[in-house]
Write a protein that holds these residues in place. Structure first.
Motif, PDB file in Angstrom:
ATOM      1  N   VAL A   1       1.982   2.621   3.568  1.00  0.00           N
ATOM      2  CA  VAL A   1       2.055   2.904   2.125  1.00  0.00           C
ATOM      3  C   VAL A   1       3.451   2.490   1.664  1.00  0.00           C
ATOM      4  O   VAL A   1       4.441   2.775   2.328  1.00  0.00           O
ATOM      5  CB  VAL A   1       1.835   4.408   1.829  1.00  0.00           C
ATOM      6  N   PHE A   2       3.503   1.819   0.510  1.00  0.00           N
ATOM      7  CA  PHE A   2       4.800   1.370   0.003  1.00  0.00           C
ATOM      8  C   PHE A   2       4.691   1.064  -1.479  1.00  0.00           C
ATOM      9  O   PHE A   2       3.608   0.889  -2.016  1.00  0.00           O
ATOM     10  CB  PHE A   2       5.304   0.138   0.762  1.00  0.00           C
ATOM     11  N   GLU A   3       5.856   0.984  -2.113  1.00  0.00           N
ATOM     12  CA  GLU A   3       5.927   0.563  -3.514  1.00  0.00           C
ATOM     13  C   GLU A   3       6.649  -0.768  -3.561  1.00  0.00           C
ATOM     14  O   GLU A   3       7.693  -0.936  -2.935  1.00  0.00           O
ATOM     15  CB  GLU A   3       6.668   1.605  -4.351  1.00  0.00           C
ATOM     16  N   ILE A   4       6.067  -1.714  -4.296  1.00  0.00           N
ATOM     17  CA  ILE A   4       6.702  -3.023  -4.487  1.00  0.00           C
ATOM     18  C   ILE A   4       7.293  -3.030  -5.886  1.00  0.00           C
ATOM     19  O   ILE A   4       6.592  -2.773  -6.871  1.00  0.00           O
ATOM     20  CB  ILE A   4       5.695  -4.183  -4.377  1.00  0.00           C
ATOM     21  N   ALA A   5       8.560  -3.331  -5.975  1.00  0.00           N
ATOM     22  CA  ALA A   5       9.225  -3.418  -7.279  1.00  0.00           C
ATOM     23  C   ALA A   5       8.642  -4.573  -8.089  1.00  0.00           C
ATOM     24  O   ALA A   5       8.058  -5.507  -7.532  1.00  0.00           O
ATOM     25  CB  ALA A   5      10.719  -3.624  -7.072  1.00  0.00           C
ATOM     26  N   ALA A   6       8.824  -4.510  -9.387  1.00  0.00           N
ATOM     27  CA  ALA A   6       8.395  -5.607 -10.263  1.00  0.00           C
ATOM     28  C   ALA A   6       9.055  -6.895  -9.795  1.00  0.00           C
ATOM     29  O   ALA A   6      10.262  -6.934  -9.574  1.00  0.00           O
ATOM     30  CB  ALA A   6       8.787  -5.302 -11.701  1.00  0.00           C
ATOM     31  N   GLY A   7       8.245  -7.925  -9.569  1.00  0.00           N
ATOM     32  CA  GLY A   7       8.765  -9.200  -9.101  1.00  0.00           C
ATOM     33  C   GLY A   7       9.160  -9.204  -7.632  1.00  0.00           C
ATOM     34  O   GLY A   7       9.651 -10.204  -7.124  1.00  0.00           O
ATOM     35  N   GLY A   8       8.939  -8.091  -6.930  1.00  0.00           N
ATOM     36  CA  GLY A   8       9.374  -7.966  -5.544  1.00  0.00           C
ATOM     37  C   GLY A   8       8.328  -8.420  -4.537  1.00  0.00           C
ATOM     38  O   GLY A   8       7.193  -8.762  -4.878  1.00  0.00           O
ATOM     39  N   GLU A   9       8.747  -8.403  -3.271  1.00  0.00           N
ATOM     40  CA  GLU A   9       7.872  -8.823  -2.175  1.00  0.00           C
ATOM     41  C   GLU A   9       7.950  -7.796  -1.059  1.00  0.00           C
ATOM     42  O   GLU A   9       8.996  -7.197  -0.830  1.00  0.00           O
ATOM     43  CB  GLU A   9       8.300 -10.197  -1.649  1.00  0.00           C
ATOM     44  N   GLN A  10       6.829  -7.599  -0.381  1.00  0.00           N
ATOM     45  CA  GLN A  10       6.771  -6.704   0.778  1.00  0.00           C
ATOM     46  C   GLN A  10       6.131  -7.457   1.932  1.00  0.00           C
ATOM     47  O   GLN A  10       5.114  -8.121   1.753  1.00  0.00           O
ATOM     48  CB  GLN A  10       5.942  -5.455   0.451  1.00  0.00           C
ATOM     49  N   ILE A  11       6.720  -7.336   3.106  1.00  0.00           N
ATOM     50  CA  ILE A  11       6.126  -7.905   4.309  1.00  0.00           C
ATOM     51  C   ILE A  11       5.388  -6.789   5.031  1.00  0.00           C
ATOM     52  O   ILE A  11       5.942  -5.703   5.244  1.00  0.00           O
ATOM     53  CB  ILE A  11       7.204  -8.524   5.221  1.00  0.00           C
ATOM     54  N   ILE A  12       4.132  -7.068   5.398  1.00  0.00           N
ATOM     55  CA  ILE A  12       3.322  -6.145   6.184  1.00  0.00           C
ATOM     56  C   ILE A  12       3.216  -6.749   7.579  1.00  0.00           C
ATOM     57  O   ILE A  12       2.819  -7.904   7.720  1.00  0.00           O
ATOM     58  CB  ILE A  12       1.912  -5.976   5.572  1.00  0.00           C
ATOM     59  N   ARG A  13       3.577  -5.978   8.592  1.00  0.00           N
ATOM     60  CA  ARG A  13       3.466  -6.452   9.974  1.00  0.00           C
ATOM     61  C   ARG A  13       2.232  -5.829  10.608  1.00  0.00           C
ATOM     62  O   ARG A  13       1.998  -4.630  10.471  1.00  0.00           O
ATOM     63  CB  ARG A  13       4.717  -6.102  10.767  1.00  0.00           C
ATOM     64  N   LEU A  14       1.463  -6.679  11.303  1.00  0.00           N
ATOM     65  CA  LEU A  14       0.240  -6.235  11.976  1.00  0.00           C
ATOM     66  C   LEU A  14       0.353  -6.532  13.456  1.00  0.00           C
ATOM     67  O   LEU A  14       0.750  -7.636  13.840  1.00  0.00           O
ATOM     68  CB  LEU A  14      -0.976  -6.976  11.427  1.00  0.00           C
ATOM     69  N   ALA A  15      -0.008  -5.568  14.280  1.00  0.00           N
ATOM     70  CA  ALA A  15       0.052  -5.775  15.725  1.00  0.00           C
ATOM     71  C   ALA A  15      -1.043  -4.969  16.404  1.00  0.00           C
ATOM     72  O   ALA A  15      -1.526  -3.963  15.861  1.00  0.00           O
ATOM     73  CB  ALA A  15       1.419  -5.356  16.262  1.00  0.00           C
ATOM     74  N   LEU A  16      -1.426  -5.421  17.572  1.00  0.00           N
ATOM     75  CA  LEU A  16      -2.340  -4.656  18.408  1.00  0.00           C
ATOM     76  C   LEU A  16      -1.570  -3.520  19.059  1.00  0.00           C
ATOM     77  O   LEU A  16      -0.417  -3.700  19.462  1.00  0.00           O
ATOM     78  CB  LEU A  16      -2.918  -5.541  19.515  1.00  0.00           C
ATOM     79  N   ARG A  17      -2.197  -2.388  19.179  1.00  0.00           N
ATOM     80  CA  ARG A  17      -1.545  -1.277  19.881  1.00  0.00           C
ATOM     81  C   ARG A  17      -1.484  -1.551  21.379  1.00  0.00           C
ATOM     82  O   ARG A  17      -0.581  -1.092  22.060  1.00  0.00           O
ATOM     83  CB  ARG A  17      -2.275   0.025  19.604  1.00  0.00           C
ATOM     84  N   ARG A  18      -2.479  -2.316  21.896  1.00  0.00           N
ATOM     85  CA  ARG A  18      -2.519  -2.730  23.307  1.00  0.00           C
ATOM     86  C   ARG A  18      -2.922  -4.189  23.359  1.00  0.00           C
ATOM     87  O   ARG A  18      -3.781  -4.619  22.586  1.00  0.00           O
ATOM     88  CB  ARG A  18      -3.565  -1.930  24.073  1.00  0.00           C
ATOM     89  N   PRO A  19      -2.365  -4.974  24.260  1.00  0.00           N
ATOM     90  CA  PRO A  19      -2.786  -6.382  24.381  1.00  0.00           C
ATOM     91  C   PRO A  19      -4.288  -6.475  24.673  1.00  0.00           C
ATOM     92  O   PRO A  19      -4.859  -5.621  25.350  1.00  0.00           O
ATOM     93  CB  PRO A  19      -1.970  -6.908  25.557  1.00  0.00           C
TER      94      PRO A  19
END
Length: 194
Positions: A77-95
């Motif tokens: 959960v996050f708030e993106i400012a007006a004109g802003g950018e957010q990076i979401i990182r996705l990963a496996l919990r286990r290989p």
């Protein structure tokens, strides 16, 4: 082995309301390396966003799709400012230890804001449903098409006996020896492994 084709977006990024997301088809390394999704707020107001990883199933009702703990999405959960950018990182919990690709969905939901100053109106919130694939090295699709003809209609089915997904961008059917298609669809979709 009946395939259910689901609609997909075919561009490199998607824009809806005032949020832009890229990429719209996410691939995560089977060895557990993180994938990255960029979300850009093109509006003049901040936007509150929630991110959830879901199992992939064929139901249209997202409330019936189970959430999965196999994919970690940070931040959730996050708030993106007006004109802003957010990076979401996705990963496996286990290989991934299987030789078969695993498919998930990433649900990105904009939390609706109240319409301000007592004005009457409707606040629209965006919900993006993006495919996520974890493909082991060497995994390949094995598409198999079949066409059943009936009285005045035909049924085209795509099966996939491989261990990776098939992506269909468009379909054109031609009569035997014909030069003009008798049916064209640009809807596209995916057929998962198996």
């Amino acid at each position: 082995w009946i395939a259910c084709l689901t609609a997909c977006l075919v561009s490199a990024s998607a824009v809806a309301a005032t949020l832009q997301v890229s990429p719209i088809r996410i691939e995560i390394s089977a060895d557990g390396k993180a994938g990255v999704v960029r979300l850009h707020n093109q509006s003049d107001a901040p936007s509150l966003v929630q991110v959830e990883a879901l199992a992939w199933n064929e139901t249209e009702d997202l409330s019936q799709v189970p959430r999965t703990g196999e994919i970690l999405a940070v931040p959730p959960v996050f708030e993106i400012a007006a004109g802003g950018e957010q990076i979401i990182r996705l990963a496996l919990r286990r290989p991934l230890t299987s030789d078969t690709e695993q498919a998930y969905r990433l649900l990105i939901t904009e939390v609706p804001r109240a319409v301000g100053d007592g004005a009457q109106g409707v606040a629209f919130a965006l919900r993006l449903n993006l495919p996520v694939f974890v493909t082991p090295e060497g995994a390949l699709p094995q598409p198999k098409w079949s066409l059943e003809r009936g009285a005045g209609e035909a049924k085209l089915t795509l099966g996939n006996q491989g261990n990776a997904h098939v992506r269909v961008r468009s379909i054109a059917l031609f009569e035997n020896g014909g030069t003009q298609p008798v049916f064209v669809s640009d809807d596209g979709g995916y057929v998962l492994a198996g």
